[in-house]
Design a protein around this motif. Structure first.
Motif, PDB file in Angstrom:
ATOM      1  N   ALA A   5       0.823  -1.209   0.000  1.00  0.00           N
ATOM      2  CA  ALA A   5       0.000   0.000   0.000  1.00  0.00           C
ATOM      3  C   ALA A   5       0.858   1.259   0.000  1.00  0.00           C
ATOM      4  CB  ALA A   5      -0.924  -0.002   1.217  1.00  0.00           C
ATOM      5  N   ALA A   6       2.042   1.180   0.636  1.00  0.00           N
ATOM      6  CA  ALA A   6       2.938   2.338   0.701  1.00  0.00           C
ATOM      7  C   ALA A   6       3.836   2.448  -0.525  1.00  0.00           C
ATOM      8  CB  ALA A   6       3.785   2.267   1.966  1.00  0.00           C
ATOM      9  N   GLY A   7       3.696   1.517  -1.452  1.00  0.00           N
ATOM     10  CA  GLY A   7       4.510   1.547  -2.658  1.00  0.00           C
ATOM     11  C   GLY A   7       5.932   1.069  -2.443  1.00  0.00           C
ATOM     12  N   LYS A   8       6.163   0.357  -1.333  1.00  0.00           N
ATOM     13  CA  LYS A   8       7.494  -0.152  -1.036  1.00  0.00           C
ATOM     14  C   LYS A   8       7.666  -1.556  -1.600  1.00  0.00           C
ATOM     15  CE  LYS A   8       7.800   2.348   3.375  1.00  0.00           C
ATOM     16  NZ  LYS A   8       7.975   2.200   4.837  1.00  0.00           N
ATOM     17  N   GLU A   9       8.908  -1.975  -1.659  1.00  0.00           N
ATOM     18  CA  GLU A   9       9.195  -3.331  -2.112  1.00  0.00           C
ATOM     19  C   GLU A   9       8.710  -4.330  -1.063  1.00  0.00           C
ATOM     20  OE1 GLU A   9      13.021  -6.195  -3.254  1.00  0.00           O
ATOM     21  OE2 GLU A   9      13.324  -4.110  -2.639  1.00  0.00           O
ATOM     22  N   VAL A  10       8.014  -5.362  -1.492  1.00  0.00           N
ATOM     23  CA  VAL A  10       7.519  -6.378  -0.574  1.00  0.00           C
ATOM     24  C   VAL A  10       8.628  -7.404  -0.378  1.00  0.00           C
ATOM     25  CG1 VAL A  10       5.724  -8.095  -0.132  1.00  0.00           C
ATOM     26  CG2 VAL A  10       5.157  -5.982  -1.355  1.00  0.00           C
ATOM     27  N   TYR A  11       9.442  -7.161   0.651  1.00  0.00           N
ATOM     28  CA  TYR A  11      10.575  -8.035   0.955  1.00  0.00           C
ATOM     29  C   TYR A  11      10.166  -9.029   2.026  1.00  0.00           C
ATOM     30  CZ  TYR A  11      15.137  -9.573   2.660  1.00  0.00           C
ATOM     31  OH  TYR A  11      16.203 -10.336   3.052  1.00  0.00           O
ATOM     32  N   PHE A  12      10.477 -10.298   1.795  1.00  0.00           N
ATOM     33  CA  PHE A  12      10.037 -11.343   2.724  1.00  0.00           C
ATOM     34  C   PHE A  12      11.093 -12.437   2.800  1.00  0.00           C
ATOM     35  CE2 PHE A  12       6.725 -13.540   5.024  1.00  0.00           C
ATOM     36  CZ  PHE A  12       7.004 -14.887   4.826  1.00  0.00           C
ATOM     37  N   SER A  13      11.698 -12.601   3.966  1.00  0.00           N
ATOM     38  CA  SER A  13      12.708 -13.628   4.158  1.00  0.00           C
ATOM     39  C   SER A  13      12.342 -14.473   5.367  1.00  0.00           C
ATOM     40  CB  SER A  13      14.094 -12.993   4.370  1.00  0.00           C
ATOM     41  OG  SER A  13      15.075 -13.996   4.562  1.00  0.00           O
ATOM     42  N   HIS A  14      12.114 -15.769   5.123  1.00  0.00           N
ATOM     43  CA  HIS A  14      11.681 -16.650   6.202  1.00  0.00           C
ATOM     44  C   HIS A  14      12.127 -18.075   5.899  1.00  0.00           C
ATOM     45  CE1 HIS A  14       8.261 -18.982   8.329  1.00  0.00           C
ATOM     46  NE2 HIS A  14       9.180 -18.648   9.231  1.00  0.00           N
ATOM     47  N   ASP A  15      13.129 -18.552   6.627  1.00  0.00           N
ATOM     48  CA  ASP A  15      13.655 -19.905   6.420  1.00  0.00           C
ATOM     49  C   ASP A  15      13.514 -20.696   7.719  1.00  0.00           C
ATOM     50  OD1 ASP A  15      14.629 -19.373   3.745  1.00  0.00           O
ATOM     51  OD2 ASP A  15      16.159 -18.147   4.723  1.00  0.00           O
ATOM     52  N   TRP A  16      12.712 -21.750   7.671  1.00  0.00           N
ATOM     53  CA  TRP A  16      12.468 -22.555   8.875  1.00  0.00           C
ATOM     54  C   TRP A  16      13.660 -23.465   9.162  1.00  0.00           C
ATOM     55  CZ3 TRP A  16       8.229 -22.583  12.189  1.00  0.00           C
ATOM     56  CH2 TRP A  16       8.248 -23.600  13.165  1.00  0.00           C
ATOM     57  N   GLU A  17      14.074 -23.489  10.431  1.00  0.00           N
ATOM     58  CA  GLU A  17      15.141 -24.374  10.876  1.00  0.00           C
ATOM     59  C   GLU A  17      14.714 -25.060  12.167  1.00  0.00           C
ATOM     60  OE1 GLU A  17      17.957 -25.291   9.611  1.00  0.00           O
ATOM     61  OE2 GLU A  17      18.072 -23.939   7.893  1.00  0.00           O
ATOM     62  N   PRO A  18      15.004 -26.366  12.318  1.00  0.00           N
ATOM     63  CA  PRO A  18      14.729 -27.024  13.600  1.00  0.00           C
ATOM     64  C   PRO A  18      15.561 -26.405  14.706  1.00  0.00           C
ATOM     65  CG  PRO A  18      16.033 -28.437  12.165  1.00  0.00           C
ATOM     66  CD  PRO A  18      15.602 -27.281  11.336  1.00  0.00           C
ATOM     67  N   LEU A  19      15.115 -26.544  15.938  1.00  0.00           N
ATOM     68  CA  LEU A  19      15.788 -25.897  17.060  1.00  0.00           C
ATOM     69  C   LEU A  19      17.243 -26.327  17.178  1.00  0.00           C
ATOM     70  CD1 LEU A  19      15.118 -23.888  19.326  1.00  0.00           C
ATOM     71  CD2 LEU A  19      14.677 -25.838  20.828  1.00  0.00           C
ATOM     72  N   GLU A  20      17.526 -27.562  16.778  1.00  0.00           N
ATOM     73  CA  GLU A  20      18.896 -28.073  16.859  1.00  0.00           C
ATOM     74  C   GLU A  20      19.848 -27.286  15.956  1.00  0.00           C
ATOM     75  OE1 GLU A  20      16.195 -29.913  16.456  1.00  0.00           O
ATOM     76  OE2 GLU A  20      16.139 -30.871  18.444  1.00  0.00           O
ATOM     77  N   SER A  29       9.528 -17.668  13.785  1.00  0.00           N
ATOM     78  CA  SER A  29       8.360 -16.922  13.329  1.00  0.00           C
ATOM     79  C   SER A  29       8.392 -15.433  13.625  1.00  0.00           C
ATOM     80  CB  SER A  29       7.082 -17.513  13.956  1.00  0.00           C
ATOM     81  OG  SER A  29       6.955 -18.880  13.628  1.00  0.00           O
ATOM     82  N   ILE A  30       9.107 -15.016  14.665  1.00  0.00           N
ATOM     83  CA  ILE A  30       9.013 -13.615  15.061  1.00  0.00           C
ATOM     84  C   ILE A  30       9.768 -12.702  14.099  1.00  0.00           C
ATOM     85  CG2 ILE A  30       8.636 -14.109  17.480  1.00  0.00           C
ATOM     86  CD1 ILE A  30      11.581 -13.399  17.959  1.00  0.00           C
ATOM     87  N   GLU A  31       9.371 -11.442  14.106  1.00  0.00           N
ATOM     88  CA  GLU A  31       9.975 -10.425  13.262  1.00  0.00           C
ATOM     89  C   GLU A  31      11.323 -10.020  13.858  1.00  0.00           C
ATOM     90  OE1 GLU A  31       8.107  -6.577  10.966  1.00  0.00           O
ATOM     91  OE2 GLU A  31       7.720  -6.774  13.118  1.00  0.00           O
ATOM     92  N   MET A  32      12.390 -10.128  13.052  1.00  0.00           N
ATOM     93  CA  MET A  32      13.741  -9.817  13.525  1.00  0.00           C
ATOM     94  C   MET A  32      14.415  -8.770  12.637  1.00  0.00           C
ATOM     95  SD  MET A  32      15.166 -13.552  14.665  1.00  0.00           S
ATOM     96  CE  MET A  32      14.561 -14.365  16.162  1.00  0.00           C
ATOM     97  N   GLY A  33      13.619  -8.005  11.943  1.00  0.00           N
ATOM     98  CA  GLY A  33      14.108  -6.972  11.042  1.00  0.00           C
ATOM     99  C   GLY A  33      12.997  -6.626  10.068  1.00  0.00           C
ATOM    100  N   ASP A  34      13.219  -5.651   9.230  1.00  0.00           N
ATOM    101  CA  ASP A  34      12.200  -5.258   8.254  1.00  0.00           C
ATOM    102  C   ASP A  34      12.104  -6.325   7.162  1.00  0.00           C
ATOM    103  OD1 ASP A  34      10.321  -3.922   6.843  1.00  0.00           O
ATOM    104  OD2 ASP A  34      11.619  -2.299   6.165  1.00  0.00           O
ATOM    105  N   GLY A  35      11.034  -7.124   7.203  1.00  0.00           N
ATOM    106  CA  GLY A  35      10.874  -8.215   6.249  1.00  0.00           C
ATOM    107  C   GLY A  35      11.681  -9.440   6.603  1.00  0.00           C
ATOM    108  N   VAL A  36      12.250  -9.468   7.795  1.00  0.00           N
ATOM    109  CA  VAL A  36      13.102 -10.582   8.232  1.00  0.00           C
ATOM    110  C   VAL A  36      12.393 -11.337   9.350  1.00  0.00           C
ATOM    111  CG1 VAL A  36      15.343 -11.240   9.192  1.00  0.00           C
ATOM    112  CG2 VAL A  36      15.173  -9.278   7.648  1.00  0.00           C
ATOM    113  N   TYR A  37      12.143 -12.629   9.118  1.00  0.00           N
ATOM    114  CA  TYR A  37      11.398 -13.424  10.085  1.00  0.00           C
ATOM    115  C   TYR A  37      12.162 -14.702  10.408  1.00  0.00           C
ATOM    116  CZ  TYR A  37       7.693 -10.290   8.587  1.00  0.00           C
ATOM    117  OH  TYR A  37       6.965  -9.167   8.287  1.00  0.00           O
ATOM    118  N   GLY A  38      12.388 -14.918  11.686  1.00  0.00           N
ATOM    119  CA  GLY A  38      13.039 -16.150  12.115  1.00  0.00           C
ATOM    120  C   GLY A  38      14.552 -16.024  12.229  1.00  0.00           C
TER     121      GLY A  38
END
Length: 246
Positions: free
Chosen positions: A67-82, A175-184
């Motif tokens: 909506a703000a005309g910004k780049e839709v940046y999305f980074s999310h890579d699942w890793e087991p707790l180990e 899952s949590i947000e750890m930066g702008d468009g950075v999750y996990g």
């Protein structure tokens, strides 16, 4: 002379109609509650075993950027707790929830302190545990309404009962947000330090944990003096966390 007889129409009692409407409404609400209970338990059980593909916050952030005309940046890579550094696990406990391994989902002492401080007009972190934050991030929306807080408590009880501490920590760090468009943790490690989540040092883990109150405003690297002070404090607390026994 014929006598005209007029028939009287009997009036239907209003009470009967009102009672019928209430019964229908009650049955409808009951069915909605049953569906909600069934679906909520189903998804909590499902995510005990499967990675969480996305969260409501990820969708909201993408819509906001679009909506703000910004780049839709999305980074999310699942890793087991180990595959996530113990340093980061200790860092978020030190930063966000010091009694995570002891409580049953709620830290009433922290909540009481937050309430008293807010009454005095001072702003501190809200007293939410890692379990509560996980429930909110995975199943709910952001906000401070009583409805959202009530649902948060409900889902917190569910994940504490069905998932257990180890799974809660795993989902939280993925899952949590750890930066702008950075999750996990994995995405955060690559974004901030160009390394995998498994290899984060105590100082780097503290850097990520330090920005969690507002990860789109603060930076884990080239940080402000405020964040640097938080990093140092988190590292000191991490030394006393001890071995993690989930």
């Amino acid at each position: 002379m014929a006598t005209k007889i007029s028939s009287r129409r009997s009036k239907q009692p209003v009470k009967k109609d009102t009672t019928s409407f209430r019964n229908k409404l009650s049955r409808f609400i009951f069915k909605i509650l049953l569906w909600f209970l069934g679906l909520s338990i189903f998804f909590v059980v499902l995510f005990k075993f499967l990675p969480v593909p996305f969260t409501p916050l990820m969708v909201i952030r993408a819509i906001e950027n679009k909506a703000a005309g910004k780049e839709v940046y999305f980074s999310h890579d699942w890793e087991p707790l180990e595959n996530i550094s113990v340093n980061l696990q200790k860092a978020v406990i030190a930063s966000e929830d010091g009694t995570f391994l002891k409580h049953n989902g709620f830290d009433f002492t922290a909540m009481q302190k937050a309430y008293k401080s807010n009454e005095r007009g001072r702003r501190i972190k809200g007293g939410s545990t890692i379990s509560q934050q996980t429930a909110k991030n995975v199943f709910l929306w952001q906000g401070r309404s009583y409805l959202r807080k009530g649902l948060e408590a409900y889902f917190t009880i569910l994940i504490e009962t069905i998932w257990g501490k180890k799974r809660i920590m795993e989902v939280y760090l993925n899952s949590i947000e750890m930066g702008d468009g950075v999750y996990g943790a994995q995405a955060a490690g690559e974004h901030w330090y160009r390394k995998e989540a498994a290899n984060l040092t105590p100082q780097q883990a503290a850097g990520i944990a330090a920005i969690l109150p507002n990860p789109r405003k603060f930076k884990a690297t080239s940080s402000s003096s405020y964040i640097n002070n938080r990093k140092a404090k988190i590292v000191r607390i991490m030394r006393h966390v001890g071995k993690l026994k989930y």
